[in-house]
Design a protein around this motif. Sequence first.
Motif, PDB file in Angstrom:
ATOM      1  N   HIS A  32       0.823  -1.206   0.000  1.00  0.00           N
ATOM      2  CA  HIS A  32       0.000   0.000   0.000  1.00  0.00           C
ATOM      3  C   HIS A  32       0.857   1.256   0.000  1.00  0.00           C
ATOM      4  O   HIS A  32       0.492   2.268  -0.594  1.00  0.00           O
TER       5      HIS A  32
ATOM      6  N   TYR B 690      -7.639  -0.088   6.512  1.00  0.00           N
ATOM      7  CA  TYR B 690      -7.549  -0.171   5.060  1.00  0.00           C
ATOM      8  C   TYR B 690      -8.926  -0.405   4.451  1.00  0.00           C
ATOM      9  O   TYR B 690      -9.293   0.200   3.440  1.00  0.00           O
ATOM     10  N   ASP B 729      -0.895   2.642   7.937  1.00  0.00           N
ATOM     11  CA  ASP B 729      -2.226   2.274   7.432  1.00  0.00           C
ATOM     12  C   ASP B 729      -3.201   3.440   7.591  1.00  0.00           C
ATOM     13  O   ASP B 729      -3.984   3.737   6.686  1.00  0.00           O
ATOM     14  N   ALA B 733      -5.399   5.513   4.888  1.00  0.00           N
ATOM     15  CA  ALA B 733      -6.850   5.425   4.956  1.00  0.00           C
ATOM     16  C   ALA B 733      -7.455   6.807   5.142  1.00  0.00           C
ATOM     17  O   ALA B 733      -8.420   7.167   4.477  1.00  0.00           O
TER      18      ALA B 733
END
Lengths: 440, 925
Positions: A32, B690, B729, B733
């Motif tokens: 990610h 996520y 994360d 997000a």
Amino acid sequence: MPAHEIRRAYKRPAISDQQKRRELSLLRQQQHRLDAQSQARRLASTLFSLTTTSAEEPAIGTDIDINTETASSKEIELGVSENDDEEEEDDDSSDRRNVEIKDVRQASRVGGQDGRRWFARQLMLPEWMIDIPDRLSQDWYVLARPAGKRCFVVSINGTTVSRLRNGSVLHLFPSGLPCGARTRENSGSPQSYCILDCIFHETDQTYYVIDMVCWKGYSLYECNAEFRFFWLNSKLTECGACKPPSHYHKYKFSPVPVYNCDQAGLLSAYTGQVSYVKDGLLFYNKHALYQAGNTPLTLVWKDEKCSQYVIDTDNKGEVPNKQQVVLELQNDGKLTTSDDPPVVFGSVDQDFVQKLVLHPGNLLRFAINDGGLVFVDGKLEKADLVYQDKPNRGRAFADSYSKVVFQYMARHSPLSIDDLVASINSSAEEDKASDVEMAC
Amino acid sequence: MDENNDGKLSFEEFRDKAYDTFKSYYEFSSSDHYVPSPELQFADLDLNKDRYTMVMEITQVLLHAQSVDGTVRKHAEETLKQFQEQNLPSFLLSLAGELSNEEKPAESRKLAGLILKNALDAKDQHRKFELVQKWLALDLGVKNQIKAFLIQSLSSLVYEARSTASQVVAKVAGIELPQKQWPELIASLLANIHQIPPHVKQATLETLGYLCEEVSPDVVDQDQVNKILTAVVQGMNAHELNSEVRLAATHALYNALGFAQANFNNDMERDYIMRVVCEATLSTDVKIRQAAFECVVAISSAYYEKLAPYIQDIFTITAKAVREDEEPVALQAIEFWSSICDEEIDILEEYRGEFSGDSDIPCFYFIKQALPALVPMLLETLLKQEEDQDQDEGAWNIAMAGGTCLGLVARTVTDDIVPLVMPFIEENITKPDWRQREAATYAFGSILEGPAPDKLTTIVNVALNFMLTALTNDPNTHVKDTTAWTLGRIFEFLHVAAAMETPIITSANCQSIVTVLLQAMKDAPNVAEKACAALYFLAQGFEDVGPSSPLTPYFKGIVQSLLTVTVSYGEDAGESRLRTAAYETLNEVVRCSTDETVALVFDLVPVIMAELHKTLECQNISPDGKQGERQGLLCGCLQVIIQKLGSSEPTRVVLLQYADQIMQLFLGVFTCRSATVHEEAMLGIGALAYVAGPEFAKYMTQFYKYLEMGLQNFEEYQVCAITVGVVGDLCRALEDKILPYCDGIMTQLLKDLSSNQLHRSVKPPIFSCFGDIALAIGKNFEKYLMYAMPMLQSAADLSSQIVGADDEMLDYTNLLRNGILEAYSGILQGFKNTAKTQLLLPHAHHILSFIDNIYQEKDMDDAVMKTAIGVLGDLADTLATSAGPLIQQFSVCRELLNECLSSDDDSIKQSAEWAKLAISQVISV
């Protein structure tokens, strides 16, 4: 001193699921992070295609400054047909102010003329097919080009805007594209915009998507055609944009069938039944990236059977007796095409220039006389040109070499569908032959 | 106390400052509350009548410190601690004095020695460093006096005293020898060897052994090494009649082997050492035999390439020991062959690797040569099982060691093992005696890893049905245990059936496999645990099976059976291991599931949530931490499910409806104080963030304090590391919605970076996290630049100065560099297209010279190279033309770019192409 421990794992797998969970999480996070990074970087590449294009633009006389919309409406005289705007009549290249638009988000915000200018430079423009590329069946896709207005469709911040090649707005509407309407499921971060390369087909009021430039903020500029078509076909149908029109989805979108350019694929594209009126065939090199401006890695080809507009018409919609070409006058009197590097078609002498009060950079219209174009070893050797007049002031570019030659061939010895098929078959034969050799 | 810092206490100093401590110690240690006057006490302690004293009488407090009475013990420990803090020189002198005093009881002397040892060394690196500095800062006279006491103690008639003293001497040597201090130590120890009393000789050899363990070989010069080895090997010699001395010498050799590099290169010296060691394996004393085999094992890994001349003899003595000797000796003898396998597996692995044939050490194929004799020897051991060994977690015996070794042999020689083991299996597998059936099954399971699958498929295809029947019907639980384990090995190593002509698992036998395994899950916990593991590998084999998995028809039944096992509440170790195995198998089944069973995975969500909820309620009733293990497993399971369902868009959207509930459960779990549970919950929350995207913002107010707690958890650094990952994360997000929390997060991250306590492995991810934050909040990162940039710069400087590091250090350095570069990348990209880019201009030079430095070092790995080229692009991209002159100034840019452009690694190439594009916008490339 104690004895040294020698116990080893006994009847136990070497893995720990906890460790695995940890590692998989790290892997996911890493992925990610890479995605976020490349998204940040890919946003940049839209900027690059902007500056690259403008840097390559030829210098144009400062006196030309024409309003976009009016220019395009006047632009009919040699304007092929209004439906076919593949590669000419740009209009506002007079832009000398340094408006720096970074990406599509900013361009959408800026709007107005600056925004239009930005969009005008983003489309990939195919060359005309004047000879058949090698490895057509291996390296190329073919699709039937829908007849209609080529445009860029951008969905961002809950609105969808389609813009013609000159940057002017065609429609502003809600759509089922991601970020294309203000609905719950379609809202998303402002970075999740989409840019599609489309042709608007009037009769069924449908946007036929012929290429995908950006999807949900993920730029496909640096992706090859193979990937872009794969992405286009898998993503477009997923999102609901292909559904029939509804309140939040004013125009329907549709993918165009894309075939491998083998014999079957070529004939399917050529003769296959589609829901739209065809205007020639488009060929995409599978390995080519999306590149703004002219490219030989995308080609357009037409014949009477698959297009209403094979041979250029004049501003009355009639086919002139002699083929017309628009060329650019250089410092040394040479007459060249718009290509980079330019191709020289001939030259005019000093008297001629003085008589007509011409300046380098001026565009001039000629007719091709009976002497025609003479090629030696595939290169233009001589052109028999007769001066006609200066074209409309809105005209920004000279004709490209491939266009002139395609038009010339269309009048004399067109590249026919049979030639294409034969080329594919002969390369298939060669493959077979070499197979046999290998076996020996 | 020592006002004038002369390291000694005069009477005045003693009276004014130390007497009180002393008085309280006396009041505590004497029964009649008699306290001598300062004058009297001072006279007592001033042993040499120089009007100074330092050595205090501490026997009583040391004895009290070992009292069975907790209060007494605690008070004594407190007194000692105070003493240490208030007057370290006196404290250490007193302990050394006690240790050396032959009139004192053995117990107080031993404890004095141990406390002394602990005052010189600690496991914690930070604390250790402190202690070493304190010792080095002591007055020379004090140190000399302590050393004198210690050396004197080595001659003590009391074993405890001299043995403890030998450890302390080694600790002092470990501090001083690298500083070129105490140069006379080794010489005086060697002089001791020639003393007649055997107990002195024994203690001296023991000291030399500990010394070799403490000190790195490069601080002792070769001449002294030779003398130490000579003394040690002579002590091991059969001529040494005292077995205590011989044992001490053998132990000492074990530690001294690392010093013997040069001696092992010399044929004559090596022959001599090997002869003495081999002779010692034949000693009449079992302890000496065991210690001698320990040396043989250590030699096998340290000097593998020197073993060829001795391998025949070693085989003879190990075979004899395995067959005839007592178990501790036999275990070491088997270990020798396991260790040779380890070596050869590594070497052959390297042969097969990309630098083929380029291994530093040649393979001598000892195992291959010994095979015909080695395999029968190991097979014999398999028949020596103990009853109940499968229930006893701590069990380790000849059968287990032999079986493990057989597995290693199979991995070493691959195909050749099969024909040697098959007759044993065929002969024993149907025998009435369970030992024979178990041994045959174990042998079969052991050789499944190593040989090429096509050498095994025919056999396994025949054996599979037999195994399934045995797992159902065999009357003996050991046989079932090993059978289930063997099935697991079959699925682990021979599952990937697509490439095989005769696949092991077919749609025809899949049903019976699953049925048998699910049945076995109801068996004894140890058998059920192995059945779970088998199922784990069965599922894993179908991971990439495509849209349709052969397990689909059984998915529901499998999940049901696993859930039944997980909710059992047995408390003993076997049951707890079974529960863990069941959850882990459930995780793997979920990970490897396909779209066909997605609905069933959804069904699991409320089930697991309900279980987790239950543990939270139990925890409220009895917060004694018994729920911890289960909570950790449940959080892990939820995390796996979230990750699975979050990975495709349609399921992600459906999963979102559970987000509120899941988040509340995770938050509830944080009230439980177990590091593992926190770690699992954090991982789960990262996955949830996520899935939820920007919507996760609504949980932030509640979650933030736990996030902060996680970032503050220095001790359990894994929790800290995972929390840092979760911050990343959250950044992705929430994007700019994370801004309100950034002050707190950045403060904590900066603290983490400056902490000496935090494990170093957390630091690289913290730098990467800076990048994540900057990318999320863009120009708002401005206010952190003044803190983050100097940190990055000093870390960058540090990481480019590392030279001549070992592999582990190099790996770490690369991780650190990657983290730093990711931070730069995120910061640069975050500021792009803002009016604040000029803030980064002053840092550009440093960033480029950092890349320059690490490029010149030529030791960056692929990951660093890829990030580095990316940063070059980012620099050009964000700073635009301002970066042009700088980039031109550093020739490294072009070199790195060209190297990356021609890289074989696609992702490096891709980054490089992007960077080239970016750079070409600011200069002509």
